[in-house]
Scaffold this motif. Structure first.
Motif, PDB file in Angstrom:
ATOM      1  N   MET A 133       0.843  -1.188   0.000  1.00  0.00           N
ATOM      2  CA  MET A 133       0.000   0.000   0.000  1.00  0.00           C
ATOM      3  C   MET A 133       0.886   1.249   0.000  1.00  0.00           C
ATOM      4  O   MET A 133       1.748   1.391   0.864  1.00  0.00           O
ATOM      5  CB  MET A 133      -0.894   0.024   1.239  1.00  0.00           C
ATOM      6  CG  MET A 133      -1.892  -1.104   1.336  1.00  0.00           C
ATOM      7  SD  MET A 133      -2.840  -0.986   2.904  1.00  0.00           S
ATOM      8  CE  MET A 133      -3.792  -2.503   2.816  1.00  0.00           C
ATOM      9  N   PHE A 178      -1.625   4.104   4.015  1.00  0.00           N
ATOM     10  CA  PHE A 178      -2.828   3.586   4.653  1.00  0.00           C
ATOM     11  C   PHE A 178      -3.062   4.373   5.928  1.00  0.00           C
ATOM     12  O   PHE A 178      -2.179   5.092   6.421  1.00  0.00           O
ATOM     13  CB  PHE A 178      -2.730   2.086   4.937  1.00  0.00           C
ATOM     14  CG  PHE A 178      -1.712   1.698   5.994  1.00  0.00           C
ATOM     15  CD1 PHE A 178      -2.076   1.586   7.329  1.00  0.00           C
ATOM     16  CD2 PHE A 178      -0.399   1.430   5.639  1.00  0.00           C
ATOM     17  CE1 PHE A 178      -1.153   1.230   8.293  1.00  0.00           C
ATOM     18  CE2 PHE A 178       0.540   1.060   6.601  1.00  0.00           C
ATOM     19  CZ  PHE A 178       0.159   0.964   7.940  1.00  0.00           C
ATOM     20  N   THR A 228       2.621   6.758   5.462  1.00  0.00           N
ATOM     21  CA  THR A 228       3.151   6.683   4.101  1.00  0.00           C
ATOM     22  C   THR A 228       4.597   6.226   4.195  1.00  0.00           C
ATOM     23  O   THR A 228       5.479   7.010   4.548  1.00  0.00           O
ATOM     24  CB  THR A 228       3.072   8.043   3.380  1.00  0.00           C
ATOM     25  OG1 THR A 228       1.713   8.482   3.354  1.00  0.00           O
ATOM     26  CG2 THR A 228       3.577   7.925   1.952  1.00  0.00           C
ATOM     27  N   SER A 266      -8.342   2.757   5.994  1.00  0.00           N
ATOM     28  CA  SER A 266      -8.326   3.320   4.655  1.00  0.00           C
ATOM     29  C   SER A 266      -7.044   2.888   3.945  1.00  0.00           C
ATOM     30  O   SER A 266      -5.953   3.007   4.505  1.00  0.00           O
ATOM     31  CB  SER A 266      -8.380   4.849   4.696  1.00  0.00           C
ATOM     32  OG  SER A 266      -8.214   5.400   3.421  1.00  0.00           O
ATOM     33  N   ALA A 267      -7.198   2.372   2.727  1.00  0.00           N
ATOM     34  CA  ALA A 267      -6.036   1.952   1.948  1.00  0.00           C
ATOM     35  C   ALA A 267      -5.530   3.047   1.023  1.00  0.00           C
ATOM     36  O   ALA A 267      -4.531   2.867   0.330  1.00  0.00           O
ATOM     37  CB  ALA A 267      -6.388   0.721   1.108  1.00  0.00           C
ATOM     38  N   ASP A 268      -6.191   4.208   1.026  1.00  0.00           N
ATOM     39  CA  ASP A 268      -5.772   5.312   0.145  1.00  0.00           C
ATOM     40  C   ASP A 268      -5.720   6.619   0.920  1.00  0.00           C
ATOM     41  O   ASP A 268      -6.077   7.681   0.419  1.00  0.00           O
ATOM     42  CB  ASP A 268      -6.709   5.435  -1.062  1.00  0.00           C
ATOM     43  CG  ASP A 268      -8.168   5.609  -0.650  1.00  0.00           C
ATOM     44  OD1 ASP A 268      -8.455   5.579   0.559  1.00  0.00           O
ATOM     45  OD2 ASP A 268      -9.015   5.780  -1.543  1.00  0.00           O
ATOM     46  N   ALA A 274      -4.442   9.979   2.547  1.00  0.00           N
ATOM     47  CA  ALA A 274      -3.550  11.024   2.037  1.00  0.00           C
ATOM     48  C   ALA A 274      -2.878  11.735   3.210  1.00  0.00           C
ATOM     49  O   ALA A 274      -3.542  12.120   4.173  1.00  0.00           O
ATOM     50  CB  ALA A 274      -4.322  12.026   1.195  1.00  0.00           C
TER      51      ALA A 274
END
Length: 221
Positions: A54, A57, A81, A213-215, A217
């Motif tokens: 990923m 996340f 990240t 959450s896998a996305d 920011a």
């Protein structure tokens, strides 16, 4: 009152006003036969590979911390990240919040009385600023049901339940008990924990994840 004691008291009072994190018994570890042990190890390796793949996340939820004398609970938002992290801890009732941002090069915490504080060692920074021992460098990995990198936390000892699910992880002197997991997802997803307890001596961290959450920011500085 010394500055650090004042900050600890402020943090404990503010967080104690938040929703508490209920205590639940951990999963029971069992001695697996060779085939079941191999399957459990393969399941863990697959999860670790999926999490490492990923780009970023994150999770939101509730956290409770204690140091043997003081403690409290609040809302937590975490974005990871690579080795960089951004953590927000908030007390909705008092409307106070603390923001931690960092990575291998050091960390900075904002929202404490006396202004921002920065340091090269995030663990030492948090201890000096708040009096709480929080394994930030490894916690994101543990929260995702994976081992932290050996370079950060050393080797890990594992315990699985009767179904082959990770139930306990011991690393860097911490014992991480997994109390609850998401239902098994489809082939395109990976099961992640929703409740964990971490303890080393008097230091305790209890976490309930409301959403993964896998996305996620990373917020801008």
């Amino acid at each position: 009152m010394r500055p650090r004691i004042a900050w600890v008291a402020l943090l404990a009072i503010a967080l104690s006003a938040c929703t508490s994190v209920p205590v639940r018994a951990p999963l029971q570890t069992v001695e697996l036969d060779a085939d079941s042990q191999a399957q459990a190890q393969a399941r863990l390796a697959a999860r670790e590979a999926a999490v490492r793949a990923m780009p970023a996340f994150g999770f939101t939820g509730r956290v409770a911390m204690s140091n043997g004398r003081d403690g409290g609970s609040g809302r937590i938002e975490w974005v990871q990240t690579g080795a960089d992290y951004h953590v927000t801890l908030s007390a909705p009732v008092t409307r106070q919040s603390w923001e931690l941002r960092g990575g291998p090069g050091g960390a900075r915490i904002e929202g404490l009385e006396g202004g921002p504080r920065a340091g090269a060692d995030v663990g030492a920074l948090l201890w000096q600023a708040t009096g709480f021992e929080i394994p930030v460098a490894a916690l994101a990995a543990w929260a995702a049901g994976t081992r932290a990198p050996e370079a950060i936390a050393g080797t890990a000892e594992l315990g699985f339940d009767a179904g082959g699910q990770l139930a306990r992880l011991q690393q860097d002197g911490w014992t991480i008990d997994y109390l609850e997991w998401q239902p098994e997802p489809g082939n395109a997803a990976v099961a992640l924990p929703t409740r964990i307890n971490a303890q080393r001596g008097d230091a305790r961290v209890r976490l309930i994840v409301d959403a993964w959450s896998a996305d996620a920011a990373m917020p801008a500085p």
